[in-house]
Design a protein around this motif. Sequence first.
Motif, short mmCIF file in Angstrom:
data_model
loop_
_atom_site.label_atom_id
_atom_site.label_comp_id
_atom_site.label_asym_id
_atom_site.label_seq_id
_atom_site.Cartn_x
_atom_site.Cartn_y
_atom_site.Cartn_z
N TYR A 174 -12.26 26.79 -27.88
CA TYR A 174 -11.54 25.62 -28.39
C TYR A 174 -11.41 24.54 -27.32
N GLU A 175 -11.51 23.29 -27.76
CA GLU A 175 -11.36 22.15 -26.85
C GLU A 175 -10.15 21.28 -27.19
N ARG A 176 -9.79 21.19 -28.49
CA ARG A 176 -8.70 20.29 -28.90
C ARG A 176 -7.79 21.02 -29.88
N ALA A 177 -6.51 21.14 -29.52
CA ALA A 177 -5.53 21.81 -30.37
C ALA A 177 -4.31 20.92 -30.55
N LEU A 178 -3.70 21.02 -31.73
CA LEU A 178 -2.50 20.27 -32.06
C LEU A 178 -1.41 21.24 -32.46
N ALA A 179 -0.24 21.12 -31.83
CA ALA A 179 0.90 21.98 -32.15
C ALA A 179 2.02 21.14 -32.76
N ALA A 180 2.53 21.58 -33.91
CA ALA A 180 3.70 20.94 -34.51
C ALA A 180 4.93 21.48 -33.79
N ILE A 181 5.70 20.59 -33.16
CA ILE A 181 6.80 21.04 -32.32
C ILE A 181 8.13 20.46 -32.82
N ASP A 182 9.16 21.29 -32.80
CA ASP A 182 10.52 20.83 -33.02
C ASP A 182 11.40 21.57 -32.02
N PHE A 183 12.67 21.68 -32.28
CA PHE A 183 13.58 22.28 -31.32
C PHE A 183 13.86 23.76 -31.59
N SER A 184 13.13 24.35 -32.51
CA SER A 184 13.34 25.76 -32.83
C SER A 184 12.65 26.66 -31.81
N LEU A 185 13.20 27.86 -31.64
CA LEU A 185 12.60 28.84 -30.74
C LEU A 185 11.20 29.22 -31.21
N LEU A 189 -4.20 20.47 -25.31
CA LEU A 189 -3.18 20.90 -26.27
C LEU A 189 -2.15 19.78 -26.41
N HIS A 190 -2.04 19.24 -27.62
CA HIS A 190 -1.11 18.14 -27.86
C HIS A 190 0.02 18.61 -28.76
N ALA A 191 1.26 18.41 -28.32
CA ALA A 191 2.45 18.77 -29.10
C ALA A 191 2.96 17.53 -29.82
N THR A 202 16.44 8.77 -28.45
CA THR A 202 17.07 10.06 -28.15
C THR A 202 16.09 11.20 -28.38
N GLN A 203 15.36 11.13 -29.52
CA GLN A 203 14.38 12.17 -29.82
C GLN A 203 13.30 12.24 -28.74
N LYS A 204 12.85 11.09 -28.28
CA LYS A 204 11.81 11.06 -27.25
C LYS A 204 12.29 11.72 -25.96
N ALA A 205 13.52 11.43 -25.58
CA ALA A 205 14.07 12.02 -24.36
C ALA A 205 14.24 13.52 -24.49
N LEU A 206 14.71 13.96 -25.67
CA LEU A 206 14.93 15.39 -25.89
C LEU A 206 13.61 16.16 -25.90
N ILE A 207 12.61 15.61 -26.58
CA ILE A 207 11.32 16.30 -26.65
C ILE A 207 10.65 16.34 -25.27
N ALA A 208 10.74 15.26 -24.54
CA ALA A 208 10.16 15.23 -23.19
C ALA A 208 10.80 16.31 -22.31
N GLN A 209 12.11 16.46 -22.41
CA GLN A 209 12.80 17.47 -21.62
C GLN A 209 12.44 18.86 -22.10
N THR A 261 -4.79 21.20 -20.66
CA THR A 261 -4.02 19.97 -20.44
C THR A 261 -3.01 19.82 -21.57
N LEU A 262 -1.74 19.67 -21.21
CA LEU A 262 -0.67 19.60 -22.21
C LEU A 262 -0.11 18.19 -22.29
N SER A 263 -0.06 17.64 -23.50
CA SER A 263 0.52 16.32 -23.73
C SER A 263 1.42 16.39 -24.95
N HIS A 264 2.20 15.33 -25.18
CA HIS A 264 3.07 15.32 -26.35
C HIS A 264 3.32 13.89 -26.81
N SER A 265 3.75 13.77 -28.06
CA SER A 265 4.10 12.46 -28.62
C SER A 265 5.07 12.67 -29.77
N ILE A 266 5.71 11.57 -30.18
CA ILE A 266 6.62 11.56 -31.32
C ILE A 266 6.14 10.51 -32.30
N GLU A 267 6.09 10.89 -33.57
CA GLU A 267 5.72 9.95 -34.61
C GLU A 267 6.82 9.92 -35.67
#
Length: 266
Positions: free
Chosen positions: A132-143, A162-164, A184-191, A206-212
């Motif tokens: 695999y070269e490109r993966a997308l993970a759906a992320i929220d605040f759940s364990l 890997l993009h969250a 607020t969401q951006k700050a929380l997800i970044a942390q 390589t791990l990256s993330h974004s909020i939409e």
Amino acid sequence: MPSHILIAHDLRDTADMALCRATQLAKQFNAKLTILHVLDPSKSSQEHEQARQSLDTSLTKYAPAGTQLLIRTSSKPSETVLQEVSELGCDLLVLGGHHQRHDFFSGTSLDRIARNCPVPLLLVARNDFRPYERALAAIDFSLCACSALGQAYRLLPETAELHALHVFEPTKGTPKQVEAQLATQKALIAQLIKDESLNYPENGPTLSHSIEQGGIMRCLQARLKSNRTELLVLGSHGRSALSQALLGSLAQHFLHKAPCDIYVVR
């Protein structure tokens, strides 16, 4: 990461695709590979023999040396698959995508396995077996979502990305209030990503993330398409709004109409 991979092979073309992907992962992690087929007791002995011959062909053509073949007979294939996962001590289950109805190993069986599988489930829908070269993970605040992200990080090779993605659906408010919620969401997800990454191996993708902002389904579909994503990572049990959605229509949509390989982690 996986030390014993089980592939449930139901003789469809996508099952051989799944076998090829399982073989690639078994080689990547030096893992044991077991093929399981569940015979339909309502079929004739001649049909059972044809199934065995087909499995032998797939085993010879696609599986690495030392692969074990298990054949069971049961009218409840999903229960048999889950039982073998537990009894064999497997840590990854691989299935072929279900784009068409299958008489025995049906979409209902797939749903049951996805809901109850105690280990990560990889649904293979792509006829491409390079790492695999490109993966997308759906992320929220759940364990669960965090666990899925970590499992995906360990599954992917160092050369992968890997993009969250966190999908933000604001509550009602003025544009200024929505902007504040988004900040607020951006700050929380970044942390969150920063904290979680402290537990990851030093060498990894390589791990990256974004909020939409918008609907979960639309945002995920758009991102999958624009990034030519090969693997979608979903957590299957959680209590946040996103995780609840993944347990329902969203999970069913992607499992039954997979636009790429799907990696589901409890």
